[in-house]
Design a protein around this motif. Structure first.
Motif, PDB file in Angstrom:
ATOM      1  N   LEU A   1       0.557  -1.004  -0.047  1.00  0.00           N
ATOM      2  CA  LEU A   1      -0.024  -0.026   0.003  1.00  0.00           C
ATOM      3  C   LEU A   1       0.928   1.254  -0.002  1.00  0.00           C
ATOM      4  O   LEU A   1       0.428   2.374  -0.513  1.00  0.00           O
ATOM      5  CB  LEU A   1      -0.718   0.083   1.274  1.00  0.00           C
ATOM      6  CG  LEU A   1      -2.126  -1.108   1.202  1.00  0.00           C
ATOM      7  CD1 LEU A   1      -2.840  -1.146   2.439  1.00  0.00           C
ATOM      8  CD2 LEU A   1      -3.174  -0.492  -0.014  1.00  0.00           C
ATOM      9  N   ALA A   2       1.870   1.099   0.626  1.00  0.00           N
ATOM     10  CA  ALA A   2       2.983   2.350   0.700  1.00  0.00           C
ATOM     11  C   ALA A   2       3.322   2.604  -0.720  1.00  0.00           C
ATOM     12  O   ALA A   2       3.821   3.645  -1.384  1.00  0.00           O
ATOM     13  CB  ALA A   2       4.030   2.154   1.784  1.00  0.00           C
ATOM     14  N   GLY A   3       3.581   1.380  -1.706  1.00  0.00           N
ATOM     15  CA  GLY A   3       3.911   1.609  -2.861  1.00  0.00           C
ATOM     16  C   GLY A   3       2.849   2.177  -3.829  1.00  0.00           C
ATOM     17  O   GLY A   3       3.250   2.941  -4.677  1.00  0.00           O
ATOM     18  N   MET A   4       1.600   1.970  -3.555  1.00  0.00           N
ATOM     19  CA  MET A   4       0.714   2.426  -4.268  1.00  0.00           C
ATOM     20  C   MET A   4       0.570   3.932  -3.854  1.00  0.00           C
ATOM     21  O   MET A   4       0.348   4.840  -4.752  1.00  0.00           O
ATOM     22  CB  MET A   4      -0.766   1.983  -3.892  1.00  0.00           C
ATOM     23  CG  MET A   4      -1.746   2.318  -4.765  1.00  0.00           C
ATOM     24  SD  MET A   4      -1.693   1.697  -6.405  1.00  0.00           S
ATOM     25  CE  MET A   4      -2.259   3.030  -7.381  1.00  0.00           C
ATOM     26  N   ALA A   5       0.800   4.443  -2.508  1.00  0.00           N
ATOM     27  CA  ALA A   5       0.690   5.762  -2.146  1.00  0.00           C
ATOM     28  C   ALA A   5       2.011   6.586  -2.864  1.00  0.00           C
ATOM     29  O   ALA A   5       1.968   7.591  -3.168  1.00  0.00           O
ATOM     30  CB  ALA A   5       1.001   5.838  -0.478  1.00  0.00           C
ATOM     31  N   GLY A   6       3.283   5.563  -3.107  1.00  0.00           N
ATOM     32  CA  GLY A   6       4.177   6.548  -3.619  1.00  0.00           C
ATOM     33  C   GLY A   6       3.755   6.449  -5.326  1.00  0.00           C
ATOM     34  O   GLY A   6       4.308   7.488  -5.758  1.00  0.00           O
ATOM     35  N   LEU A   7       3.130   5.633  -5.540  1.00  0.00           N
ATOM     36  CA  LEU A   7       2.674   5.937  -7.210  1.00  0.00           C
ATOM     37  C   LEU A   7       1.804   7.202  -7.248  1.00  0.00           C
ATOM     38  O   LEU A   7       1.959   8.213  -8.224  1.00  0.00           O
ATOM     39  CB  LEU A   7       2.113   4.810  -7.807  1.00  0.00           C
ATOM     40  CG  LEU A   7       2.772   3.367  -7.959  1.00  0.00           C
ATOM     41  CD1 LEU A   7       1.972   2.330  -8.403  1.00  0.00           C
ATOM     42  CD2 LEU A   7       3.299   3.632  -9.424  1.00  0.00           C
ATOM     43  N   LEU A   8       1.012   7.298  -6.184  1.00  0.00           N
ATOM     44  CA  LEU A   8      -0.046   8.490  -6.482  1.00  0.00           C
ATOM     45  C   LEU A   8       0.700   9.726  -6.109  1.00  0.00           C
ATOM     46  O   LEU A   8       0.409  10.813  -6.786  1.00  0.00           O
ATOM     47  CB  LEU A   8      -0.974   8.456  -5.271  1.00  0.00           C
ATOM     48  CG  LEU A   8      -1.883   7.263  -5.450  1.00  0.00           C
ATOM     49  CD1 LEU A   8      -2.993   7.072  -4.212  1.00  0.00           C
ATOM     50  CD2 LEU A   8      -2.842   7.631  -6.629  1.00  0.00           C
ATOM     51  N   GLN A   9       1.713   9.599  -5.087  1.00  0.00           N
ATOM     52  CA  GLN A   9       2.531  10.870  -5.087  1.00  0.00           C
ATOM     53  C   GLN A   9       3.405  11.131  -6.258  1.00  0.00           C
ATOM     54  O   GLN A   9       3.491  12.451  -6.769  1.00  0.00           O
ATOM     55  CB  GLN A   9       3.531  10.773  -3.737  1.00  0.00           C
ATOM     56  CG  GLN A   9       4.102  11.994  -3.310  1.00  0.00           C
ATOM     57  CD  GLN A   9       3.149  13.186  -2.760  1.00  0.00           C
ATOM     58  OE1 GLN A   9       2.344  12.670  -2.347  1.00  0.00           O
ATOM     59  NE2 GLN A   9       3.801  14.114  -3.028  1.00  0.00           N
ATOM     60  N   GLY A  10       3.956  10.181  -6.761  1.00  0.00           N
ATOM     61  CA  GLY A  10       4.742  10.463  -7.992  1.00  0.00           C
ATOM     62  C   GLY A  10       4.034  11.098  -9.177  1.00  0.00           C
ATOM     63  O   GLY A  10       4.522  11.793 -10.011  1.00  0.00           O
ATOM     64  N   ALA A  11       2.675  10.434  -9.464  1.00  0.00           N
ATOM     65  CA  ALA A  11       1.967  10.955 -10.301  1.00  0.00           C
ATOM     66  C   ALA A  11       1.422  12.349 -10.063  1.00  0.00           C
ATOM     67  O   ALA A  11       0.991  13.129 -11.209  1.00  0.00           O
ATOM     68  CB  ALA A  11       0.620  10.203 -10.492  1.00  0.00           C
ATOM     69  N   ARG A  12       1.261  12.799  -8.822  1.00  0.00           N
ATOM     70  CA  ARG A  12       1.014  14.121  -8.324  1.00  0.00           C
ATOM     71  C   ARG A  12       1.739  15.036  -8.717  1.00  0.00           C
ATOM     72  O   ARG A  12       1.553  16.088  -9.316  1.00  0.00           O
ATOM     73  CB  ARG A  12       0.465  14.112  -7.017  1.00  0.00           C
ATOM     74  CG  ARG A  12       0.181  15.539  -6.256  1.00  0.00           C
ATOM     75  CD  ARG A  12      -0.053  15.460  -4.926  1.00  0.00           C
ATOM     76  NE  ARG A  12      -0.598  16.673  -4.279  1.00  0.00           N
ATOM     77  CZ  ARG A  12      -0.654  16.979  -3.098  1.00  0.00           C
ATOM     78  NH1 ARG A  12      -0.312  16.108  -1.876  1.00  0.00           N
ATOM     79  NH2 ARG A  12      -0.862  18.053  -2.576  1.00  0.00           N
ATOM     80  N   THR A  13       3.036  14.756  -8.374  1.00  0.00           N
ATOM     81  CA  THR A  13       4.122  15.910  -8.633  1.00  0.00           C
ATOM     82  C   THR A  13       5.106  15.582 -10.025  1.00  0.00           C
ATOM     83  O   THR A  13       5.655  16.478 -10.369  1.00  0.00           O
ATOM     84  CB  THR A  13       5.239  15.827  -7.424  1.00  0.00           C
ATOM     85  OG1 THR A  13       5.875  14.358  -7.405  1.00  0.00           O
ATOM     86  CG2 THR A  13       4.626  16.071  -6.092  1.00  0.00           C
ATOM     87  N   MET A  14       4.450  14.296 -10.692  1.00  0.00           N
ATOM     88  CA  MET A  14       5.131  14.121 -12.062  1.00  0.00           C
ATOM     89  C   MET A  14       6.922  14.221 -11.712  1.00  0.00           C
ATOM     90  O   MET A  14       7.709  14.357 -12.651  1.00  0.00           O
ATOM     91  CB  MET A  14       4.918  14.746 -13.174  1.00  0.00           C
ATOM     92  CG  MET A  14       3.420  14.877 -13.331  1.00  0.00           C
ATOM     93  SD  MET A  14       2.948  13.237 -13.712  1.00  0.00           S
ATOM     94  CE  MET A  14       3.915  12.908 -15.473  1.00  0.00           C
ATOM     95  N   ALA A  15       7.292  13.637 -10.449  1.00  0.00           N
ATOM     96  CA  ALA A  15       8.789  13.661 -10.397  1.00  0.00           C
ATOM     97  C   ALA A  15       8.764  12.733  -8.877  1.00  0.00           C
ATOM     98  O   ALA A  15       8.053  12.964  -8.051  1.00  0.00           O
ATOM     99  CB  ALA A  15       9.252  14.876 -10.157  1.00  0.00           C
TER     100      ALA A  15
END
Length: 332
Positions: free
Chosen positions: A235-249
């Motif tokens: 789930l933390a991996g999924m959270a990292g995906l969401l955060q990466g998609a939010r900032t695009m970096a």
């Protein structure tokens, strides 16, 4: 004479038994998240009339999804009586893996990113369950290692995500609902089903209620502990995906301090650090409280350096209300 005696008897307060006081304390614990949420909304609405606007509430929902997804996994950990303070570093590792693979894999970068989070969770689980290292010490060490890996590969510079279709892009909408919100709510429903309708969920709750008793009843405690840390890592991996998609970096500072918000959201939601109890609905309330607290303080112009102090005070207050002191025995 009889009338006076009756009046006196009626007027006297009957002392409450310890059983009645226990019920009142339990009711306060269960109602604390909702009471605190209402108080919070009232205070910030008075301080800023824009606080309850639809635009602000929509922004709060989007901002809270990363926190919600990570907090769902942390609910299992705290419910079992453990803790994981490496969750922010795992989010950063997963976001970095997503950024490094997004250009070649596109939306399929979700697979290596989530796998990286699951591996980090597996390492934490093995250290706790097999290595018999206390969860706080184990995850404190892995937090430093995971954060060090992110710093090593980024060298302090952001790694951008150039694929505009990555995870549909964070701010895209379907049926008027942001994709991030749809993903977060879907995972919340899944976590709720796991806790309430699976053997694994009951075993996690049993371990938090009493690990020695769980062993005597035949629960494979080592397996369950490893599984719950892998679940948090995923789930933390999924959270990292969401955060990466939010900032695009992906940056070296991504997820820094997130562990405080995640733990605070779960505890403020009413899951005691002593374990044995837990609710996904209450965790969602806790996430809403922490997110509204941050948003409200920003809108009210509270000093950023003061905000962490306030969050810490809220966490202490939540622990003070929700902790079951009789279950601990001796406070050290």
């Amino acid at each position: 004479m009889n009338e006076v005696s009756t009046t006196t008897a009626v007027g006297d307060k009957v002392p409450q038994s310890p059983w009645h006081r226990r019920i009142q304390v339990d009711q306060l614990r269960r109602g604390f998240p909702l009471i605190f949420l209402v108080i919070l909304i009232a205070i910030f609405t008075i301080m800023s009339p824009r606080f309850l606007s639809l635009d602000n509430l929509s922004t709060v929902l989007e901002q809270g999804m990363v926190l919600l997804v990570a907090a769902l996994g942390m609910t299992f950990i705290i419910m079992a009586g453990s803790i994981d303070i490496s969750v922010g570093a795992i989010v950063a590792v997963s976001a970095l893996v997503a950024a490094l693979t997004a250009d070649t894999l596109g939306i399929w970068a979700i697979i290596p990113a989530i796998a990286a989070g699951a591996v980090c969770g597996l390492i934490n689980g093995l250290l706790l369950a097999v290595g018999k290292v206390p969860s706080f010490i184990a995850t404190m060490g892995t937090m430093v290692v995971y954060r060090g890996l992110v710093l090593y590969f980024t060298r302090g510079a952001p790694v951008s995500i150039d694929d505009n279709g990555f995870l549909w892009t964070y701010s895209d909408y379907s049926w008027g609902i942001p994709h991030s919100v749809m993903i977060g709510l879907a995972l919340a429903v899944l976590a709720w089903c796991i806790i309430n309708y699976t053997v694994f969920g009951r075993e996690v709750r049993a371990i938090g209620g009493g690990e020695r008793v769980s062993i005597l009843t035949g629960i494979a405690v080592t397996r369950v502990k490893i599984m719950m840390f892998v679940l948090l890592g995923t789930l933390a991996g999924m959270a990292g995906l969401l955060q990466g998609a939010r900032t695009m970096a992906a940056t070296s500072q991504l997820g820094l301090g997130l562990e405080l918000d995640v733990i605070a959201a779960v505890v403020v939601g009413g899951t005691p650090l002593t374990g044995g109890l837990g609710s996904i609905i209450n965790t969602m309330l806790g996430v809403l409280i922490i997110t509204l607290l941050s948003s409200g303080m920003n809108m009210a112009g509270v000093d950023p350096y003061l905000q962490n102090i306030i969050k810490g005070a809220v966490l202490i207050c939540a622990v003070f209300v929700t902790i079951d002191r009789k279950k601990i025995g001796i406070i050290k």
